[in-house]
Motif scaffolding. Structure first.
Motif, PDB file in Angstrom:
ATOM      1  N   UNK A 121       0.730  -1.316  -0.057  1.00 28.04           N
ATOM      2  CA  UNK A 121      -0.036   0.027  -0.006  1.00 28.04           C
ATOM      3  C   UNK A 121       0.741   1.190  -0.066  1.00 28.04           C
ATOM      4  N   UNK A 122       2.078   1.308   0.847  1.00 28.69           N
ATOM      5  CA  UNK A 122       2.679   2.310   0.741  1.00 28.69           C
ATOM      6  C   UNK A 122       3.549   2.710  -0.504  1.00 28.69           C
ATOM      7  N   UNK A 123       3.674   1.422  -1.325  1.00 30.39           N
ATOM      8  CA  UNK A 123       4.450   1.747  -2.473  1.00 30.39           C
ATOM      9  C   UNK A 123       3.436   1.999  -3.581  1.00 30.39           C
ATOM     10  N   UNK A 125       0.013   2.709  -3.580  1.00 22.53           N
ATOM     11  CA  UNK A 125      -1.256   3.099  -2.965  1.00 22.53           C
ATOM     12  C   UNK A 125      -2.373   1.957  -2.867  1.00 22.53           C
ATOM     13  N   UNK A 126      -3.498   2.430  -2.995  1.00 24.87           N
ATOM     14  CA  UNK A 126      -4.913   1.555  -2.816  1.00 24.87           C
ATOM     15  C   UNK A 126      -4.888   0.318  -4.007  1.00 24.87           C
ATOM     16  N   UNK A 127      -4.087   0.556  -4.971  1.00 24.62           N
ATOM     17  CA  UNK A 127      -4.190  -0.548  -5.935  1.00 24.62           C
ATOM     18  C   UNK A 127      -3.330  -1.713  -5.381  1.00 24.62           C
ATOM     19  N   UNK A 128      -2.300  -1.264  -4.438  1.00 27.58           N
ATOM     20  CA  UNK A 128      -1.616  -2.485  -4.025  1.00 27.58           C
ATOM     21  C   UNK A 128      -2.296  -3.433  -3.008  1.00 27.58           C
ATOM     22  N   UNK A 129      -3.392  -2.920  -2.512  1.00 25.60           N
ATOM     23  CA  UNK A 129      -4.381  -3.752  -1.615  1.00 25.60           C
ATOM     24  C   UNK A 129      -4.696  -5.112  -2.008  1.00 25.60           C
ATOM     25  N   UNK A 130      -4.396  -6.284  -1.453  1.00 24.50           N
ATOM     26  CA  UNK A 130      -4.802  -7.502  -2.118  1.00 24.50           C
ATOM     27  C   UNK A 130      -6.188  -8.013  -1.830  1.00 24.50           C
TER      28      UNK A 130
END
Lengths: 130, 195
Positions: A121-123, A125-130
């Motif tokens: 998420x830190x890298x 943003x919201x797109x990184x959420x699994x």
């Protein structure tokens, strides 16, 4: 398999199971403190293996008795190696736990899955959420 | 063959078998349990049992180091870490246990296969017990003059190893100090607000 073989190898077999129990905790569990405890179990089972190798049948502790020539002593060399390993083991455990405490301060969790997600998420943003 | 097996089964072996079963039970308990406080306690029990195992197999120096450092220090360190982190392991349903299980079974099978080449328990003629270990026992008193062979090997024959060990402990202490040093003292007390 004779009875002699089974008694002679019983220690090794249990030690292998203990090692694998430790390894399983390290690999399968996400909690960082539990991982370190698993590592500790693995480490202690290696100590057990070494001490098992150093035992001599009918032997006694390797402290020389003056004037006695027919005493059998157990092998002192594995004892020395493991003495060093125990102390080094506890210092690595201390460093590991200190790292865990810092991770908890920064991320607010010590579960591996949540740490990975927080990093994603830190890298991204919201797109990184699994 | 039978006589030799009967000879090998003495009190030491009997205690050894019982202690090994206890060790197995506590290791499996560590695998199954979720409450981290109980895990810390059982790992202390595990260390103490292994110290008893060491006494049984004549490794008295190792036993008191394990009892003091392994059962005492490690447990205190883990409890301290629990105080600063969380008490309970979270249940993670989407974390697969399948791949670790495969790895563990394959590694365990390989190690199990390797044990068939190992010498019998307490064999006086095994390679480890006949060559260099025996040399230390034979030469110790003339060389060093200290009755405890473990002490003389640790401090004299292998003194540089022990110096290296001391350096490792020093480096570890230094890293703990750097990691948990003065800067984090204030934040540790206010940690409840962060979560």
């Amino acid at each position: 398999m004779s009875a002699e073989f089974i008694i002679g190898h019983y220690n090794y077999w249990i030690i292998v199971i203990l090692m694998m129990a430790g390894l399983y905790v390290v690999l399968a569990r996400g909690n960082l403190v539990k991982k370190l405890v698993g590592l500790n179990v693995f480490q202690t089972s290696v100590f057990l293996l070494y001490i098992t190798i150093g035992k001599v049948h009918g032997g006694t502790a390797p402290i020389e008795i003056k004037g006695a020539y027919d005493v059998v002593y157990s092998n002192p060399l594995p004892h020395v190696l493991i003495l060093t390993a125990i102390v080094v083991g506890v210092s690595t455990l201390a460093v590991g736990l200190a790292l865990v405490v810092r991770v908890r301060e920064t991320y607010g969790t010590i579960e591996e899955d949540e740490l990975v997600e927080a990093d994603l998420v830190a890298e991204f943003g919201e797109a990184g959420k699994t | 063959m039978i006589e030799e097996a009967a000879l090998q089964f003495d009190v030491t072996t009997a205690i050894d078998i019982i202690l090994m079963i206890f060790l197995l039970i506590s290791a499996l308990a560590i695998v199954v349990m979720r409450h981290l406080f109980s895990i810390a306690m059982v790992s202390g029990v595990y260390s103490l049992l292994s110290a008893a195992f060491f006494v049984n197999l004549d490794a008295v120096d190792v036993a008191f180091t394990e009892a003091a450092v392994g059962a005492g220090m490690s447990t205190i360190l883990i409890l301290g870490a629990l105080l600063l982190t969380s008490r309970r392991e979270k249940i993670t349903p989407n974390r697969s246990a399948f791949i670790p299980l495969i790895v563990v079974v394959v590694t365990g099978a390989a190690l199990f296969y390797a044990t068939f080449d190992m010498p019998n328990f307490a064999d006086p003629n095994s390679p480890a017990n006949t060559d260099v270990g025996l040399q230390y026992i034979q030469r110790n008193y003339d060389d060093i003059g200290v009755p405890n062979i473990v002490t003389s090997v640790l401090a004299s024959y292998r003194g540089f190893d022990t110096l290296g060990e001391t350096l490792v402990v020093f480096a570890a202490g230094l890293s703990v100090l750097v990691l948990l040093g003065v800067s984090s003292a204030g934040r540790l007390t206010g940690r409840e607000d962060e979560t």
